[in-house]
Scaffold this motif. Sequence first.
Motif, PDB file in Angstrom:
ATOM      1  N   ALA A  25       0.861  -1.183   0.000  1.00  0.00           N
ATOM      2  CA  ALA A  25       0.000   0.000   0.000  1.00  0.00           C
ATOM      3  C   ALA A  25       0.894   1.229   0.000  1.00  0.00           C
ATOM      4  O   ALA A  25       1.957   1.227   0.622  1.00  0.00           O
ATOM      5  CB  ALA A  25      -0.913   0.007   1.224  1.00  0.00           C
ATOM      6  N   ARG A  26       0.444   2.254  -0.695  1.00  0.00           N
ATOM      7  CA  ARG A  26       1.195   3.515  -0.734  1.00  0.00           C
ATOM      8  C   ARG A  26       0.219   4.668  -0.545  1.00  0.00           C
ATOM      9  O   ARG A  26      -0.871   4.683  -1.114  1.00  0.00           O
ATOM     10  CB  ARG A  26       1.923   3.679  -2.059  1.00  0.00           C
ATOM     11  N   HIS A  27       0.651   5.617   0.256  1.00  0.00           N
ATOM     12  CA  HIS A  27      -0.072   6.847   0.517  1.00  0.00           C
ATOM     13  C   HIS A  27       0.924   7.980   0.298  1.00  0.00           C
ATOM     14  O   HIS A  27       2.127   7.735   0.211  1.00  0.00           O
ATOM     15  CB  HIS A  27      -0.571   6.801   1.983  1.00  0.00           C
ATOM     16  N   ASP A  28       0.441   9.193   0.234  1.00  0.00           N
ATOM     17  CA  ASP A  28       1.362  10.329   0.063  1.00  0.00           C
ATOM     18  C   ASP A  28       2.429  10.365   1.151  1.00  0.00           C
ATOM     19  O   ASP A  28       3.574  10.727   0.887  1.00  0.00           O
ATOM     20  CB  ASP A  28       0.594  11.655   0.076  1.00  0.00           C
ATOM     21  N   ASP A  29       2.057   9.995   2.376  1.00  0.00           N
ATOM     22  CA  ASP A  29       2.968  10.114   3.515  1.00  0.00           C
ATOM     23  C   ASP A  29       3.664   8.825   3.926  1.00  0.00           C
ATOM     24  O   ASP A  29       4.689   8.871   4.586  1.00  0.00           O
ATOM     25  CB  ASP A  29       2.219  10.657   4.740  1.00  0.00           C
ATOM     26  N   TRP A  30       3.106   7.667   3.605  1.00  0.00           N
ATOM     27  CA  TRP A  30       3.626   6.396   4.082  1.00  0.00           C
ATOM     28  C   TRP A  30       3.438   5.299   3.049  1.00  0.00           C
ATOM     29  O   TRP A  30       2.718   5.480   2.069  1.00  0.00           O
ATOM     30  CB  TRP A  30       2.951   5.992   5.399  1.00  0.00           C
ATOM     31  N   ARG A  31       4.114   4.177   3.313  1.00  0.00           N
ATOM     32  CA  ARG A  31       3.901   2.980   2.510  1.00  0.00           C
ATOM     33  C   ARG A  31       4.048   1.765   3.423  1.00  0.00           C
ATOM     34  O   ARG A  31       4.666   1.833   4.484  1.00  0.00           O
ATOM     35  CB  ARG A  31       4.856   2.906   1.329  1.00  0.00           C
ATOM     36  N   VAL A  32       3.462   0.668   2.987  1.00  0.00           N
ATOM     37  CA  VAL A  32       3.505  -0.594   3.730  1.00  0.00           C
ATOM     38  C   VAL A  32       4.086  -1.643   2.803  1.00  0.00           C
ATOM     39  O   VAL A  32       3.651  -1.770   1.653  1.00  0.00           O
ATOM     40  CB  VAL A  32       2.098  -1.005   4.212  1.00  0.00           C
ATOM     41  N   VAL A  33       5.086  -2.377   3.313  1.00  0.00           N
ATOM     42  CA  VAL A  33       5.758  -3.390   2.498  1.00  0.00           C
ATOM     43  C   VAL A  33       5.932  -4.674   3.299  1.00  0.00           C
ATOM     44  O   VAL A  33       6.016  -4.651   4.530  1.00  0.00           O
ATOM     45  CB  VAL A  33       7.153  -2.906   2.010  1.00  0.00           C
ATOM     46  N   LEU A  34       5.988  -5.790   2.575  1.00  0.00           N
ATOM     47  CA  LEU A  34       6.455  -7.031   3.177  1.00  0.00           C
ATOM     48  C   LEU A  34       7.970  -6.977   3.155  1.00  0.00           C
ATOM     49  O   LEU A  34       8.580  -6.610   2.148  1.00  0.00           O
ATOM     50  CB  LEU A  34       5.981  -8.257   2.384  1.00  0.00           C
ATOM     51  N   ALA A  35       8.585  -7.359   4.259  1.00  0.00           N
ATOM     52  CA  ALA A  35      10.033  -7.229   4.391  1.00  0.00           C
ATOM     53  C   ALA A  35      10.809  -8.272   3.594  1.00  0.00           C
ATOM     54  O   ALA A  35      11.979  -8.075   3.294  1.00  0.00           O
ATOM     55  CB  ALA A  35      10.431  -7.309   5.867  1.00  0.00           C
ATOM     56  N   GLY A  36      10.188  -9.394   3.266  1.00  0.00           N
ATOM     57  CA  GLY A  36      10.881 -10.420   2.495  1.00  0.00           C
ATOM     58  C   GLY A  36      11.777 -11.300   3.339  1.00  0.00           C
ATOM     59  O   GLY A  36      12.747 -11.856   2.831  1.00  0.00           O
ATOM     60  N   ASP A  37      11.461 -11.450   4.621  1.00  0.00           N
ATOM     61  CA  ASP A  37      12.251 -12.309   5.504  1.00  0.00           C
ATOM     62  C   ASP A  37      11.746 -13.747   5.364  1.00  0.00           C
ATOM     63  O   ASP A  37      10.595 -14.026   5.681  1.00  0.00           O
ATOM     64  CB  ASP A  37      12.105 -11.844   6.956  1.00  0.00           C
ATOM     65  N   PRO A  38      12.583 -14.676   4.894  1.00  0.00           N
ATOM     66  CA  PRO A  38      12.114 -16.043   4.664  1.00  0.00           C
ATOM     67  C   PRO A  38      11.634 -16.750   5.933  1.00  0.00           C
ATOM     68  O   PRO A  38      10.732 -17.592   5.857  1.00  0.00           O
ATOM     69  CB  PRO A  38      13.317 -16.756   4.056  1.00  0.00           C
ATOM     70  N   ASP A  39      12.172 -16.413   7.084  1.00  0.00           N
ATOM     71  CA  ASP A  39      11.729 -17.037   8.333  1.00  0.00           C
ATOM     72  C   ASP A  39      10.422 -16.450   8.841  1.00  0.00           C
ATOM     73  O   ASP A  39       9.724 -17.083   9.629  1.00  0.00           O
ATOM     74  CB  ASP A  39      12.794 -16.893   9.421  1.00  0.00           C
ATOM     75  N   TYR A  40      10.111 -15.232   8.427  1.00  0.00           N
ATOM     76  CA  TYR A  40       8.928 -14.524   8.904  1.00  0.00           C
ATOM     77  C   TYR A  40       8.185 -13.930   7.702  1.00  0.00           C
ATOM     78  O   TYR A  40       8.305 -12.737   7.412  1.00  0.00           O
ATOM     79  CB  TYR A  40       9.341 -13.440   9.914  1.00  0.00           C
ATOM     80  N   PRO A  41       7.421 -14.766   6.981  1.00  0.00           N
ATOM     81  CA  PRO A  41       6.819 -14.331   5.714  1.00  0.00           C
ATOM     82  C   PRO A  41       5.857 -13.150   5.817  1.00  0.00           C
ATOM     83  O   PRO A  41       5.648 -12.453   4.839  1.00  0.00           O
ATOM     84  CB  PRO A  41       6.082 -15.574   5.205  1.00  0.00           C
TER      85      PRO A  41
END
Length: 149
Positions: free
Chosen positions: A23-39
Amino acid sequence: MSGVDLADPGCPLCNGDGGRLLARHDDWRVVLAGDPDYPAFTRVIWNAHVAEMSDLRAAERDELMRVVLAVERTQRDLLSPDKVNLASFGNLVAHLHWHVVPRWRDDRHFPEPVWGRAAEGRDAAAATRRARVGGLVEAYVDALKARLG
């Protein structure tokens, strides 16, 4: 203080999403970190290059925490973790971001932080947990996108 499009050309969070963009907003974004141990390890990143929560105006802090808590609530609703870890370090990347990490008693590091020493004798349980959570990631992503609008 923020309100301005601050950027640092050497900052990896100014120059990239920092993970799989959800998700992306003008002020922030949310991403999956891509950690294989913690999907389902998720980051909430403030877009402007500021280092601390106190660099934000009150309304900006409220908005950022609203998003962090929406991520936590979605993890709890969809993944049923034993605990959710919230952390904002910025020690390696001095760009304001929050880590939201669902945790289980049988994960690789519990009760240590995910950056700590892995527990011994938990490989089979951790692999089972990774597979189970990995199988729920797309449902989690869909629910999170719906919650964040």
